[in-house]
Structure formats: C-alpha cells, structure tokens
Write a protein that holds these residues in place. Structure first.
Motif, PDB file in Angstrom:
ATOM      1  N   ARG A 135       0.842  -1.202   0.000  1.00  0.00           N
ATOM      2  CA  ARG A 135       0.000   0.000   0.000  1.00  0.00           C
ATOM      3  C   ARG A 135       0.876   1.250   0.000  1.00  0.00           C
ATOM      4  NH1 ARG A 135      -3.357  -2.923   3.893  1.00  0.00           N
ATOM      5  NH2 ARG A 135      -2.242  -2.042   5.671  1.00  0.00           N
ATOM      6  N   ASP A 136       0.376   2.323  -0.584  1.00  0.00           N
ATOM      7  CA  ASP A 136       0.941   3.654  -0.351  1.00  0.00           C
ATOM      8  C   ASP A 136      -0.217   4.642  -0.391  1.00  0.00           C
ATOM      9  OD1 ASP A 136       0.412   4.134  -3.004  1.00  0.00           O
ATOM     10  OD2 ASP A 136       2.486   4.501  -3.611  1.00  0.00           O
ATOM     11  N   ALA A 137       0.058   5.932  -0.509  1.00  0.00           N
ATOM     12  CA  ALA A 137      -1.037   6.906  -0.420  1.00  0.00           C
ATOM     13  C   ALA A 137      -1.807   7.055  -1.734  1.00  0.00           C
ATOM     14  CB  ALA A 137      -0.494   8.252   0.037  1.00  0.00           C
ATOM     15  N   SER A 138      -1.486   6.227  -2.737  1.00  0.00           N
ATOM     16  CA  SER A 138      -2.208   6.328  -4.012  1.00  0.00           C
ATOM     17  C   SER A 138      -3.457   5.461  -4.038  1.00  0.00           C
ATOM     18  CB  SER A 138      -1.295   5.891  -5.161  1.00  0.00           C
ATOM     19  OG  SER A 138      -1.027   4.499  -5.063  1.00  0.00           O
ATOM     20  N   SER A 139      -3.658   4.654  -3.013  1.00  0.00           N
ATOM     21  CA  SER A 139      -4.736   3.645  -2.942  1.00  0.00           C
ATOM     22  C   SER A 139      -4.671   2.669  -4.125  1.00  0.00           C
ATOM     23  CB  SER A 139      -6.144   4.255  -2.865  1.00  0.00           C
ATOM     24  OG  SER A 139      -6.164   5.584  -2.551  1.00  0.00           O
ATOM     25  N   TYR A 140      -3.482   2.461  -4.654  1.00  0.00           N
ATOM     26  CA  TYR A 140      -3.283   1.514  -5.767  1.00  0.00           C
ATOM     27  C   TYR A 140      -3.533   0.097  -5.251  1.00  0.00           C
ATOM     28  CZ  TYR A 140      -0.466  -0.788  -9.469  1.00  0.00           C
ATOM     29  OH  TYR A 140       0.007  -1.566 -10.497  1.00  0.00           O
ATOM     30  N   SER A 141      -4.247  -0.692  -6.050  1.00  0.00           N
ATOM     31  CA  SER A 141      -4.445  -2.082  -5.622  1.00  0.00           C
ATOM     32  C   SER A 141      -3.770  -2.981  -6.656  1.00  0.00           C
ATOM     33  CB  SER A 141      -5.928  -2.400  -5.512  1.00  0.00           C
ATOM     34  OG  SER A 141      -6.541  -2.117  -6.741  1.00  0.00           O
ATOM     35  N   GLY A 142      -3.560  -4.211  -6.312  1.00  0.00           N
ATOM     36  CA  GLY A 142      -2.992  -5.131  -7.304  1.00  0.00           C
ATOM     37  C   GLY A 142      -1.539  -5.441  -7.071  1.00  0.00           C
ATOM     38  N   GLY A 143      -0.977  -5.021  -5.923  1.00  0.00           N
ATOM     39  CA  GLY A 143       0.420  -5.349  -5.630  1.00  0.00           C
ATOM     40  C   GLY A 143       0.565  -6.811  -5.223  1.00  0.00           C
ATOM     41  N   ASN A 144       1.776  -7.320  -5.399  1.00  0.00           N
ATOM     42  CA  ASN A 144       2.043  -8.710  -5.034  1.00  0.00           C
ATOM     43  C   ASN A 144       3.546  -8.880  -4.787  1.00  0.00           C
ATOM     44  OD1 ASN A 144       1.398 -11.453  -4.704  1.00  0.00           O
ATOM     45  ND2 ASN A 144       2.221 -11.886  -6.746  1.00  0.00           N
ATOM     46  N   ALA A 145       3.894  -9.650  -3.743  1.00  0.00           N
ATOM     47  CA  ALA A 145       5.324  -9.910  -3.478  1.00  0.00           C
ATOM     48  C   ALA A 145       5.469 -11.264  -2.798  1.00  0.00           C
ATOM     49  CB  ALA A 145       5.897  -8.817  -2.583  1.00  0.00           C
ATOM     50  N   ASP A 146       6.619 -11.939  -3.077  1.00  0.00           N
ATOM     51  CA  ASP A 146       6.877 -13.241  -2.439  1.00  0.00           C
ATOM     52  C   ASP A 146       7.168 -13.063  -0.954  1.00  0.00           C
ATOM     53  OD1 ASP A 146       6.869 -14.058  -5.017  1.00  0.00           O
ATOM     54  OD2 ASP A 146       9.045 -14.431  -5.160  1.00  0.00           O
ATOM     55  N   GLU A 147       7.966 -12.036  -0.646  1.00  0.00           N
ATOM     56  CA  GLU A 147       8.329 -11.793   0.761  1.00  0.00           C
ATOM     57  C   GLU A 147       8.916 -10.391   0.908  1.00  0.00           C
ATOM     58  OE1 GLU A 147      11.544 -14.177   2.267  1.00  0.00           O
ATOM     59  OE2 GLU A 147      12.447 -14.438   0.289  1.00  0.00           O
ATOM     60  N   VAL A 148       9.045  -9.984   2.189  1.00  0.00           N
ATOM     61  CA  VAL A 148       9.675  -8.696   2.499  1.00  0.00           C
ATOM     62  C   VAL A 148      10.949  -8.973   3.277  1.00  0.00           C
ATOM     63  CG1 VAL A 148       9.403  -6.448   3.632  1.00  0.00           C
ATOM     64  CG2 VAL A 148       7.389  -7.609   2.699  1.00  0.00           C
ATOM     65  N   LEU A 149      12.067  -8.448   2.779  1.00  0.00           N
ATOM     66  CA  LEU A 149      13.349  -8.583   3.484  1.00  0.00           C
ATOM     67  C   LEU A 149      13.625  -7.286   4.237  1.00  0.00           C
ATOM     68  CD1 LEU A 149      13.660 -11.065   1.745  1.00  0.00           C
ATOM     69  CD2 LEU A 149      15.894 -10.235   0.981  1.00  0.00           C
ATOM     70  N   ILE A 150      14.030  -7.431   5.491  1.00  0.00           N
ATOM     71  CA  ILE A 150      14.309  -6.228   6.285  1.00  0.00           C
ATOM     72  C   ILE A 150      15.729  -6.333   6.842  1.00  0.00           C
ATOM     73  CG2 ILE A 150      13.506  -4.762   8.188  1.00  0.00           C
ATOM     74  CD1 ILE A 150      10.742  -6.047   7.849  1.00  0.00           C
ATOM     75  N   PRO A 151      16.735  -5.889   6.055  1.00  0.00           N
ATOM     76  CA  PRO A 151      18.115  -5.971   6.550  1.00  0.00           C
ATOM     77  C   PRO A 151      18.332  -5.068   7.756  1.00  0.00           C
ATOM     78  CG  PRO A 151      18.020  -4.817   4.427  1.00  0.00           C
ATOM     79  CD  PRO A 151      16.641  -5.282   4.720  1.00  0.00           C
ATOM     80  N   GLU A 152      19.214  -5.522   8.651  1.00  0.00           N
ATOM     81  CA  GLU A 152      19.520  -4.755   9.876  1.00  0.00           C
ATOM     82  C   GLU A 152      20.590  -3.701   9.598  1.00  0.00           C
ATOM     83  OE1 GLU A 152      18.349  -5.160  12.999  1.00  0.00           O
ATOM     84  OE2 GLU A 152      17.182  -7.000  12.756  1.00  0.00           O
ATOM     85  N   ASN A 153      21.442  -3.963   8.583  1.00  0.00           N
ATOM     86  CA  ASN A 153      22.568  -3.060   8.323  1.00  0.00           C
ATOM     87  C   ASN A 153      23.007  -3.188   6.863  1.00  0.00           C
ATOM     88  OD1 ASN A 153      24.213  -5.433   8.155  1.00  0.00           O
ATOM     89  ND2 ASN A 153      24.207  -5.480  10.404  1.00  0.00           N
ATOM     90  N   ALA A 154      23.983  -2.352   6.478  1.00  0.00           N
ATOM     91  CA  ALA A 154      24.401  -2.297   5.074  1.00  0.00           C
ATOM     92  C   ALA A 154      24.977  -3.639   4.605  1.00  0.00           C
ATOM     93  CB  ALA A 154      25.437  -1.187   4.896  1.00  0.00           C
ATOM     94  N   GLU A 155      25.709  -4.318   5.467  1.00  0.00           N
ATOM     95  CA  GLU A 155      26.344  -5.584   5.069  1.00  0.00           C
ATOM     96  C   GLU A 155      25.265  -6.626   4.722  1.00  0.00           C
ATOM     97  OE1 GLU A 155      27.426  -3.600   7.661  1.00  0.00           O
ATOM     98  OE2 GLU A 155      28.989  -2.951   6.263  1.00  0.00           O
ATOM     99  N   GLU A 156      24.233  -6.695   5.572  1.00  0.00           N
ATOM    100  CA  GLU A 156      23.139  -7.646   5.281  1.00  0.00           C
ATOM    101  C   GLU A 156      22.435  -7.291   3.969  1.00  0.00           C
ATOM    102  OE1 GLU A 156      21.613  -9.302   9.617  1.00  0.00           O
ATOM    103  OE2 GLU A 156      20.219  -8.212   8.337  1.00  0.00           O
ATOM    104  N   LEU A 157      22.253  -5.999   3.763  1.00  0.00           N
ATOM    105  CA  LEU A 157      21.601  -5.535   2.524  1.00  0.00           C
ATOM    106  C   LEU A 157      22.418  -5.960   1.306  1.00  0.00           C
ATOM    107  CD1 LEU A 157      19.594  -3.640   0.903  1.00  0.00           C
ATOM    108  CD2 LEU A 157      21.252  -1.816   1.304  1.00  0.00           C
ATOM    109  N   ILE A 158      23.731  -5.696   1.351  1.00  0.00           N
ATOM    110  CA  ILE A 158      24.604  -5.986   0.206  1.00  0.00           C
ATOM    111  C   ILE A 158      24.631  -7.499  -0.060  1.00  0.00           C
ATOM    112  CG2 ILE A 158      27.019  -5.903  -0.603  1.00  0.00           C
ATOM    113  CD1 ILE A 158      25.738  -3.142  -0.609  1.00  0.00           C
ATOM    114  N   THR A 159      24.732  -8.290   1.002  1.00  0.00           N
ATOM    115  CA  THR A 159      24.744  -9.751   0.822  1.00  0.00           C
ATOM    116  C   THR A 159      23.443 -10.198   0.147  1.00  0.00           C
ATOM    117  OG1 THR A 159      26.027  -9.895   2.843  1.00  0.00           O
ATOM    118  CG2 THR A 159      25.071 -11.951   2.038  1.00  0.00           C
ATOM    119  N   ALA A 160      22.330  -9.657   0.642  1.00  0.00           N
ATOM    120  CA  ALA A 160      21.032 -10.054   0.071  1.00  0.00           C
ATOM    121  C   ALA A 160      20.959  -9.684  -1.412  1.00  0.00           C
ATOM    122  CB  ALA A 160      19.906  -9.381   0.846  1.00  0.00           C
TER     123      ALA A 160
END
Ligand SMILES: Cc1cc2nc3c(=O)[nH]c(=O)nc-3n(C[C@H](O)[C@H](O)[C@H](O)COP(=O)(O)OP(=O)(O)OC[C@H]3O[C@@H](n4cnc5c(N)ncnc54)[C@H](O)[C@@H]3O)c2cc1C
Length: 473
Positions: free
Chosen positions: A15-40
C-alpha cells in the motif's frame, strides 16, 4: 535479517497513499545493516522493489512480483558537522526536523507529508511549499552511500560529473551513455533528471527507486532563519488570487519562500474543520517569508502590508501568524487538504486521481484559465490546491463510481494540454506505476530509448523497481 513471508505481514507493504491495488510480493526482506543488505542483493535473483515509508502517491514502492526490501531499520542520525548531517534513509522528515529543532540548522525541503522517509524523498526528489524559494531535495544532498541492485557499492559525492565514469568499490566503472534527452525547463521530477555536465548525484536523486538503493545520505543544511512571517490571505474570487502571483514574483519588496493555493472547493472541504474561514472567501493563498534575523521582522511585515494594500484581498479577514504555534497551524491547514482528499478516496474505495503537473512561468495564467474552463461544468467534484508559485497545482478529481471513465478522459485532456505547453506530468511525486502513460506521451519513444540506456547501465537485468517509469522493465 528479518523476513516477512505471510500474506498478512506482506500486505502493509503493498500500500501507499495512491490507494493503488494489485500489488504482489513473495516476501519482504528487512536488513539490519548495510552488510546484510549488500549480501542479500548479491544473491537475490528475483525482481526487487525498495520500500520507504509508503507515503508515495504513484505506487512506486508496490511491486507486482518478486521481493520487497524495506530499509526501515536504517534509522541512524549522526551529529551535524560543518552544516552537513548523515542520516539513514528510513529517518522520517519529522524525525529530522525534531532532531534539528534546538540547533542553529535548518533543512528546507518540506513535502507537507512529514512521515515520508528521507530515502523516499530522495527517490522522488520531493519538494514542498518552501521549495518555491529554497529548491528541491536534489539541492540539499551532498553525498550518498549507494548500492546497485547487483550489490556493488559506491560513495557518490557532489561534484563528481557524469563526464567522468563512476568508479564502484569493486573497481568496475559505469559510464554515462551517449544520449540527446534533457529534462524539461520547469519544476520536474518525471523520469530521470538529465542535464549536460550534471553530477552523478543529480541523476540518482529522483530516479524513482529504479537505479539503486540509498544506504546512507549526507544532507546539506542551512542556517535556521530566526523567524517566518506567515499568513493566509483570502479572496472573494479565485482570479484575484491568480492575478496576484505574477505581481508577487516581479515585486522588489516581498520575497516569499512559500506560495500555496486553495481553490473554492478546497475551502469548502476545509470548512468542515475550519469554520472560521471567511464566508465570502472563494480562494486562499498561504504565504511565508523567512526572516534571517529577528530584528528584521517588523521591517519585513511592513513591506508585506505595503505590498498587500489596495489589492483584491479580503485583508481584514485574512490570517496573519502571531507566533510559532500559528505557523504550525497554517502548515497543518495546508496539509489537511490532501489528507482530507485521501480520506475521502479511502472511504469511497477509489484510487486517487490527482495531477502533479507544472508549466513554465509564461503559461501560468493560461493554465489556470484552462483548468477552470475544462473542469467546471463536467459534473465531477474536484479540488485544486498546491504550489502556485511554481505553476504547480494538484487537481484531485473525486468522481462517483459512474464517472470513472469520464474522469480518466478528463485527466487525459489536461495532460495533453500541459504536454503541448512543454510542461511536465510530474513535478514532485514521480512517475511510478501510475503516470507512465502520460510520461511516454510527454517525452516520446525516442527519449524513452535514451532513458532506458541509463537504466541499463545501472541495472543490466531490469530487476529493480519494475514497472516504475518504464513499460519494459
Ligand atoms: C498527504 C500527502 C501530502 C504530500 N505532499 C507532498 C508534497 O508536498 N511534496 C512532495 O514532493 N510529495 C508529497 N507527498 C508524496 C510523498 O510524501 C513523497 O513522494 C515522499 O517522498 C515518499 O516518501 P516515502 O518514504 O513514503 O516513500 P515510498 O512511498 O515508500 O517510496 C517512494 C519511492 O522511493 C523509493 N525508495 C524508498 N526508499 C528508498 C531508498 N532507500 N533507496 C532508493 N529508493 C528508495 C521506493 O522504491 C519508491 O520508488 C505527499 C503525500 C501525502 C500522503
């Protein structure tokens, strides 16, 4: 690294403020720091969409496939040093403003939505009321720690020109492609920013989450003005307000930093919350001028009163701020109008139909007259508000369920006129997924080919921010 994989935990990121519908994702990744982000990023083969605070208006953080990477843990704020501050992309504008409150420093870009993340505001090159004088987000970024979607990383600093290849941390280089496209000559955030001999940084800002990830951001601050002189002027006729704008621009007495417009229907909507809006008022203008030193406040006020004298303004009924609290109230008054529109859209389960178009100065009065002629008599409720100093108004259409097709062709009609005037279909929200059609009409296929060349130099497989800006990635 946190992973959200169930439908319920992924849903808030679709969701965002556009009220757009129809989004889809396999999963959400939430890295704790830059190293985790880069590895992912290095191991990920699926399409990636980056998520900020979800206040965007173009569905640009909402994927239709692949994974979402949320930067929400990147919240650090470093101490101010020599007029600069390093922040994590998830720091919100209100957190930054709170942090700077008791300092001598000021960060001018102020999209009225202060829950926006700094990373999101860079991706959209957000601007706001005070951009009329101070400029847009791009003007206040000195450096970024940046990652490409393949995990290569680079520190990009102001002054690094596109004429010299960008050297990444693994020793590889990116060269700016040979293209002829350049951005339009008005306030604009549609597609990539391209100007001859610009900095690499200028390209990355406003790239709609399609070129890479802002991992850490160095913002430029300015000295905080001692005071803001501020008021809300009311007018019996909308035209009286429009006519005042060129006069303010060319005047040598007053130098506002904000000029924000409310049409008659905006005031009608706001009266629910602000019954003290004068009954005769059919338009309003919120203005501010920054006053560097408190000792100059009365002098600045005197200049405004001289300027406003004998103009077509309901001066006795207009509001003038007496203190800081009043200024906050006026900003809240301005913020209420898009908020009320968004609330109405949610209640009606209607996708937001809001324009973000701007033209250059010579077309301003023509544009206002055109909006009035085309919109009145259509029978579709609407409001017009926003950054009138930049010739940048938001028209929000509020059709009932039987008027959706008519609203869509009305939008087409408005956009084609703006394009004919060489204006932009997005001056501050970006193209995202909602405005691609208009962007293609605005720049044409040849220029799209040029912009695709830029995209491919950063993201060879077209994996990042799919569906934003381009039909083909
Ligand atoms: C009531 C209201 C009023 C508003 N008023 C204004 C206004 O006056 N001016 C204005 O400019 N906007 C305004 N907006 C729009 C919105 O606040 C901005 O577009 C904001 O910049 C989006 O930030 P976000 O963190 O919510 O980003 P999101 O909506 O989460 O994402 C927006 C884009 O940023 C990308 N992104 C997010 N984080 C990163 C990152 N770390 N690295 C790279 N890309 C990233 C996403 O992929 C996406 O493409 C308003 C919105 C609302 C709801």
């Amino acid at each position: 690294m946190l992973r959200k994989t169930s439908k319920e935990t992924i849903a808030p990121y679709l969701r965002d403020a556009s009220s757009y519908s129809g989004g889809n994702a396999d999963e959400v990744l939430i890295p704790e720091n830059a190293e985790e982000l880069i590895t992912a990023l290095k191991i990920e083969s699926r399409p990636v969409t980056l998520s900020g605070a979800g206040t965007g208006l173009t569905a640009s953080r909402i994927p239709s496939m692949g994974i979402i990477i949320s930067l929400e843990k990147f919240k650090e704020i470093e101490p101010v040093k020599k007029g600069e501050i390093w922040v994590g992309p998830a720091v919100t504008l209100s957190e930054l403003q709170d942090h700077l409150k008791n300092t001598a420093w000021f960060y001018p870009p102020n999209p009225t939505e202060t829950n926006a993340s700094i990373g999101g505001t860079l991706a959209t090159n957000a601007s706001g009321s005070r951009s009329y004088k101070f400029g847009v987000t791009r003007d206040f970024v000195n450096a970024v720690d940046f990652a490409l979607v393949d995990g290569r990383r680079v520190l990009v600093k102001r002054g690094q020109k596109i004429s010299t290849p960008l050297r990444l941390d693994d020793g590889s280089e990116i060269s700016f492609p040979s293209i002829t496209y350049s951005s339009p000559n008005c306030k604009n955030t549609a597609g990539y920013y391209v100007q001859p001999d610009m900095d690499w940084l200028d390209l990355l800002i406003g790239s709609d989450g399609t070129l890479g990830v802002f991992i850490k951001i160095c913002l430029r601050l300015i000295s905080k003005p001692d005071e803001f002189l501020s008021g809300v002027l009311f007018f019996e006729k909308e035209k009286y307000c429009w006519d005042l704008i060129p006069e303010i621009r060319s005047d040598s007495l007053v130098f506002p930093c904000s000029l924000e417009y409310f049409d008659r229907f905006s005031l009608e909507m706001l009266r629910e919350k602000y019954p003290n809006i004068p009954s005769k008022a059919n338009a309003a203008l919120f203005f501010e001028e920054d006053v560097a030193e408190a000792g100059n406040y009365d002098f600045t006020l005197g200049k405004w009163l001289t300027f406003l004298d004998k103009k077509n303004i309901l001066l006795d009924e207009s509001w003038f701020a007496q203190n800081e609290k009043d200024i906050e109230t006026f900003h809240e008054f301005r913020h209420q109008i898009p908020s009320l529109v968004n609330e109405r859209n949610s209640r009606a389960k209607r996708e937001k139909i809001g324009t973000d178009m701007a033209v250059s100065d010579p077309h301003f009065l023509e544009m206002m007259g055109f909006y009035e002629n085309v919109l009145s008599g259509q029978g579709i409720p609407y409001v017009i508000f926003g950054h009138i100093g930049d010739n940048h108004l938001h028209i929000n259409l509020l059709p009932d369920s039987t008027q959706l097709k008519q609203a869509s062709s009305l939008y087409d009609q408005l956009a084609s006129k703006i394009i004919a005037w060489k204006g932009t279909v997005s001056a501050e929200h970006g193209i995202g997924k909602k405005k691609r059609k208009y962007f293609y009409d605005m720049v044409g296929q040849e220029n799209i080919n040029d912009l695709e060349k830029i995209k491919k130099t950063f993201d060879t497989q077209g994996k990042l921010g799919r569906g934003n800006i381009f039909n083909s990635f």
